[in-house]
Design a protein around this motif. Sequence first.
Motif, short mmCIF file in Angstrom:
data_model
loop_
_atom_site.label_atom_id
_atom_site.label_comp_id
_atom_site.label_asym_id
_atom_site.label_seq_id
_atom_site.Cartn_x
_atom_site.Cartn_y
_atom_site.Cartn_z
N ALA A 1 1.04 -1.20 -0.12
CA ALA A 1 -0.08 0.03 -0.03
C ALA A 1 1.00 1.11 0.16
O ALA A 1 0.77 2.15 -0.80
N SER A 2 1.90 1.17 0.64
CA SER A 2 2.80 2.30 0.82
C SER A 2 3.46 2.57 -0.62
O SER A 2 3.47 3.68 -1.08
N TYR A 3 3.67 1.32 -1.10
CA TYR A 3 4.41 1.67 -2.66
C TYR A 3 3.52 2.26 -3.58
O TYR A 3 4.09 3.12 -4.57
N LEU A 4 2.40 1.59 -3.47
CA LEU A 4 1.57 2.05 -4.50
C LEU A 4 0.97 3.72 -4.29
O LEU A 4 0.79 4.39 -5.22
N ALA A 5 0.96 4.26 -2.95
CA ALA A 5 0.68 5.69 -2.68
C ALA A 5 2.04 6.39 -3.28
O ALA A 5 1.91 7.49 -3.55
N LEU A 6 3.33 5.87 -3.01
CA LEU A 6 4.31 6.63 -3.39
C LEU A 6 4.54 6.47 -4.97
O LEU A 6 4.67 7.85 -5.62
N LEU A 7 3.99 5.68 -5.81
CA LEU A 7 4.05 5.60 -6.85
C LEU A 7 2.99 6.51 -7.69
O LEU A 7 3.09 7.25 -8.79
N GLY A 8 1.83 6.57 -7.14
CA GLY A 8 0.74 7.38 -7.44
C GLY A 8 1.18 8.80 -7.32
O GLY A 8 0.65 9.80 -7.96
N ALA A 9 1.53 9.23 -6.06
CA ALA A 9 2.12 10.61 -5.88
C ALA A 9 3.43 10.94 -7.02
O ALA A 9 3.17 11.98 -7.36
N SER A 10 4.24 10.10 -7.30
CA SER A 10 5.20 10.39 -8.28
C SER A 10 4.60 10.58 -9.68
O SER A 10 5.13 11.58 -10.45
N LEU A 11 3.56 9.74 -10.03
CA LEU A 11 3.23 9.91 -11.34
C LEU A 11 2.19 11.36 -11.27
O LEU A 11 2.21 11.89 -12.67
N ALA A 12 1.78 11.78 -10.25
CA ALA A 12 1.05 12.84 -10.31
C ALA A 12 1.73 14.02 -10.31
O ALA A 12 1.75 15.09 -11.06
N VAL A 13 3.11 13.83 -9.69
CA VAL A 13 4.06 14.94 -10.06
C VAL A 13 4.75 15.07 -11.54
O VAL A 13 4.91 16.12 -11.94
N LEU A 14 5.07 13.86 -11.90
CA LEU A 14 5.25 13.89 -13.09
C LEU A 14 4.47 14.46 -14.38
O LEU A 14 4.64 15.04 -15.15
N ARG A 15 3.07 14.11 -14.14
CA ARG A 15 2.19 14.55 -14.95
C ARG A 15 2.05 16.12 -14.85
O ARG A 15 1.88 16.80 -15.85
N LEU A 16 2.29 16.68 -13.57
CA LEU A 16 2.13 18.00 -13.46
C LEU A 16 3.58 18.77 -13.90
O LEU A 16 3.42 19.77 -14.76
N GLN A 17 4.81 18.06 -14.23
CA GLN A 17 5.83 18.58 -14.77
C GLN A 17 5.73 18.78 -16.13
O GLN A 17 6.36 19.39 -16.97
N LEU A 18 5.12 17.57 -16.78
CA LEU A 18 5.12 17.37 -18.13
C LEU A 18 3.89 18.18 -18.67
O LEU A 18 3.69 17.90 -19.98
N ASP A 19 2.96 18.56 -17.94
CA ASP A 19 1.80 19.15 -18.28
C ASP A 19 0.91 18.34 -19.15
O ASP A 19 0.28 18.54 -20.24
N LEU A 20 0.88 17.13 -18.59
CA LEU A 20 -0.11 16.20 -19.22
C LEU A 20 -1.36 15.97 -18.68
O LEU A 20 -1.56 16.50 -17.55
N PRO A 21 -2.39 15.77 -19.52
CA PRO A 21 -3.83 15.95 -19.05
C PRO A 21 -3.90 14.74 -17.83
O PRO A 21 -3.31 13.64 -18.21
N ASP A 22 -4.97 14.92 -17.15
CA ASP A 22 -5.28 14.06 -16.12
C ASP A 22 -6.11 12.97 -16.69
O ASP A 22 -6.98 13.22 -17.45
N PRO A 23 -5.72 11.52 -16.46
CA PRO A 23 -6.44 10.38 -17.50
C PRO A 23 -7.72 10.05 -16.89
O PRO A 23 -8.53 9.57 -17.49
N ALA A 24 -7.97 10.52 -15.42
CA ALA A 24 -9.31 10.70 -14.86
C ALA A 24 -10.42 11.57 -15.37
O ALA A 24 -11.56 11.12 -15.41
N SER A 25 -10.01 12.57 -16.08
CA SER A 25 -11.04 13.52 -16.63
C SER A 25 -11.31 13.23 -18.10
O SER A 25 -10.63 12.65 -18.89
#
Length: 87
Positions: free
Chosen positions: A63-87
């Motif tokens: 669970a900790s690994y998945l939370a860290l992975l999700g946070a890392s992907l969110a930061v990368l998405r913000l850095q690369l200005d990619l659209p959120d896949p949930a939207s």
Amino acid sequence: MPNAHSHLVLCSDNGERAARRRRDRSFQPSVIDGGKQAASVLGDNPWIDLLDVIDLGVVLSQASYLALLGASLAVLRLQLDLPDPAS
């Protein structure tokens, strides 16, 4: 405020020695023997309980690994200005 009663919780299997010590002193607390009751609550096989604790550790690690992975992907998405896949 009324006087609160003191309770001494004995968590060892040596109840006779504690009873002898209690008689020697003037203070006579009531004793709740917690050690023997806790031992009877354990399962039949302590190895099964140990495996349950290890399983819980693995689940918490995942669970900790998945939370860290999700946070890392969110930061990368913000850095690369990619659209959120949930939207």
